[in-house]
Design a protein around this motif. Structure first.
Motif, PDB file in Angstrom:
ATOM      1  N   ALA A  10       0.818  -1.229   0.000  1.00  0.00           N
ATOM      2  CA  ALA A  10       0.000   0.000   0.000  1.00  0.00           C
ATOM      3  C   ALA A  10       0.844   1.269   0.000  1.00  0.00           C
ATOM      4  N   SER A  11       2.159   1.142  -0.180  1.00  0.00           N
ATOM      5  CA  SER A  11       3.008   2.339  -0.192  1.00  0.00           C
ATOM      6  C   SER A  11       2.986   3.048  -1.529  1.00  0.00           C
ATOM      7  N   ARG A  12       2.691   2.312  -2.601  1.00  0.00           N
ATOM      8  CA  ARG A  12       2.741   2.921  -3.940  1.00  0.00           C
ATOM      9  C   ARG A  12       1.619   2.361  -4.819  1.00  0.00           C
ATOM     10  N   GLN A  34       6.991  -3.163   1.641  1.00  0.00           N
ATOM     11  CA  GLN A  34       8.174  -4.007   1.798  1.00  0.00           C
ATOM     12  C   GLN A  34       9.372  -3.210   2.280  1.00  0.00           C
ATOM     13  N   SER A  35       9.747  -2.153   1.543  1.00  0.00           N
ATOM     14  CA  SER A  35      10.978  -1.429   1.899  1.00  0.00           C
ATOM     15  C   SER A  35      10.863   0.093   1.790  1.00  0.00           C
ATOM     16  N   ASN A  36       9.882   0.600   1.081  1.00  0.00           N
ATOM     17  CA  ASN A  36       9.801   2.052   0.858  1.00  0.00           C
ATOM     18  C   ASN A  36       9.019   2.731   1.991  1.00  0.00           C
ATOM     19  N   ASN A  86      -5.442  -8.132  -1.012  1.00  0.00           N
ATOM     20  CA  ASN A  86      -4.198  -8.801  -1.385  1.00  0.00           C
ATOM     21  C   ASN A  86      -3.685  -8.138  -2.645  1.00  0.00           C
ATOM     22  N   ASN A  87      -2.946  -7.036  -2.457  1.00  0.00           N
ATOM     23  CA  ASN A  87      -2.549  -6.212  -3.609  1.00  0.00           C
ATOM     24  C   ASN A  87      -1.076  -6.341  -3.985  1.00  0.00           C
ATOM     25  N   ALA A  88      -0.186  -6.554  -2.987  1.00  0.00           N
ATOM     26  CA  ALA A  88       1.249  -6.552  -3.291  1.00  0.00           C
ATOM     27  C   ALA A  88       1.557  -7.556  -4.391  1.00  0.00           C
ATOM     28  N   ASP A 156       5.500 -15.891 -16.406  1.00  0.00           N
ATOM     29  CA  ASP A 156       5.536 -16.254 -14.973  1.00  0.00           C
ATOM     30  C   ASP A 156       4.529 -15.414 -14.189  1.00  0.00           C
ATOM     31  N   TYR A 157       4.542 -14.125 -14.436  1.00  0.00           N
ATOM     32  CA  TYR A 157       3.618 -13.199 -13.757  1.00  0.00           C
ATOM     33  C   TYR A 157       2.165 -13.532 -14.132  1.00  0.00           C
ATOM     34  N   ALA A 158       1.919 -13.759 -15.421  1.00  0.00           N
ATOM     35  CA  ALA A 158       0.555 -14.103 -15.852  1.00  0.00           C
ATOM     36  C   ALA A 158       0.082 -15.381 -15.164  1.00  0.00           C
ATOM     37  N   TYR A 191      -1.304   3.196 -14.750  1.00  0.00           N
ATOM     38  CA  TYR A 191      -0.115   4.039 -14.577  1.00  0.00           C
ATOM     39  C   TYR A 191       0.457   3.892 -13.166  1.00  0.00           C
ATOM     40  N   THR A 192       1.471   3.024 -13.022  1.00  0.00           N
ATOM     41  CA  THR A 192       2.202   2.871 -11.755  1.00  0.00           C
ATOM     42  C   THR A 192       3.669   2.581 -12.086  1.00  0.00           C
ATOM     43  N   ASP A 193       4.473   2.387 -11.019  1.00  0.00           N
ATOM     44  CA  ASP A 193       5.912   2.111 -11.196  1.00  0.00           C
ATOM     45  C   ASP A 193       6.189   0.712 -11.727  1.00  0.00           C
TER      46      ASP A 193
END
Ligand code: NAP
Length: 248
Positions: A10-12, A34-36, A86-88, A156-158, A191-193
């Motif tokens: 949920a940070s980005r 996770q880290s940001n 469950n977004n990450a 893999d992602y799909a 539109y995200t990172d």
């Protein structure tokens, strides 16, 4: 009493937009990242400035023991959980399948699938009427890639998102009489990172003509679908996978 929601990642991006919207709608928000840390604290600040309550929690969802600790922190600091998003999720550099190694698949599946599973398990153990919980709702963030296959970029992602779709259908049936609804959203190109992480920051410009609406989506447009699925307006909706993809 305010409802407590956990949003992973949920940070980005989509998670941050969902956390902010949930805060505006009166949820107490657990902002996992996770880290940001700086980005997560910004989300918390946004929610607090709007009069809401939020807590940033650093947890790698791919590590089961860390996830268990995160849920214990929420129990202690925020109270009974009512909703989980469950977004990450991650993807790696664009590649054909023949050039991938097994370690890459394991990394992607550990976060996108196993992480989502452990979070769902911990949430069900707390929310199910069977376990003396008060019910709740889960939304899993899948991807249009589950339908399209991720060819030439990230099969893999799909595949990980195909697993999320199957988990959504199965879990919805398991807990349907226990006060928990389970649904998923399948965003298209948003539109995200994440596209930069795949090695092509301007990917949406390349693919947007294949979207019937001829544009990428905004994170807020996905967040609004997620918040609707979590809400009482969706009280008879479970086991549904909602495309939020401009028609693609
Ligand atoms: P993003 O901008 O890259 O943000 C990813 C978020 O997930 C960050 O908050 C990151 O935390 C967190 N994260 C990554 N790995 C984690 C881990 N192991 N444990 C905890 N948190 C972790 O991604 P996004 O585009 O918003 O994507 C969100 C979800 O939507 C993902 O499941 C993705 O697959 C899905 N999706 C996105 C699109 C799209 O076009 N953007 C399309 C379809 C589906 P840090 O900030 O600490 O790194």
């Amino acid at each position: 009493m305010q409802k407590v929601i956990l949003i992973t990642g949920a940070s980005r991006g989509i998670g941050a937009a969902t956390a902010k919207l949930a805060g505006e709608r009166g949820y107490t928000v657990a902002v996992n990242y996770q880290s940001n840390r700086a980005a997560a604290e910004q989300v918390v600040k946004h929610i607090e400035q709007a009069g809401g309550r939020a807590l940033a929690i650093a947890t790698d969802i791919a590590v089961e023991s860390e996830v268990v600790k995160m849920f214990e922190t929420i129990d202690r600091e925020l109270g009974a959980l009512h909703a989980l998003v469950n977004n990450a999720g991650i993807l790696e550099k664009q590649s054909r399948l023949e050039d991938m190694d097994a370690a890459r698949w394991q990394r992607v599946l550990a976060t996108n699938v196993t992480g989502a599973f452990v979070c769902a398990r911990e949430a069900v153990q707390r929310m199910s009427l069977k376990h003396s919980g008060r019910g709740g709702a889960i939304v899993n963030v899948s991807s249009a890639a589950a339908r399209l296959g991720g060819a030439f970029e990230y099969i893999d992602y799909a595949a990980s998102k195909g697993a999320i779709d199957a988990m959504t259908l199965g879990l919805a049936k398991e807990v349907a009489t226990e006060g928990i609804r389970v649904n998923a959203v399948r965003p298209g190109v948003i539109y995200t990172d994440i596209h930069a992480r795949g090695g092509e920051p301007n990917r949406i410009e390349r693919v947007k003509d294949s979207v019937p609406m001829k544009r990428g989506g905004q994170a807020l447009e996905v967040a609004q679908a997620i918040l609707w699925l979590l809400s009482e307006e969706a009280s008879y909706v479970t086991g549904t996978i909602m495309d939020v993809s401009g028609g693609r």
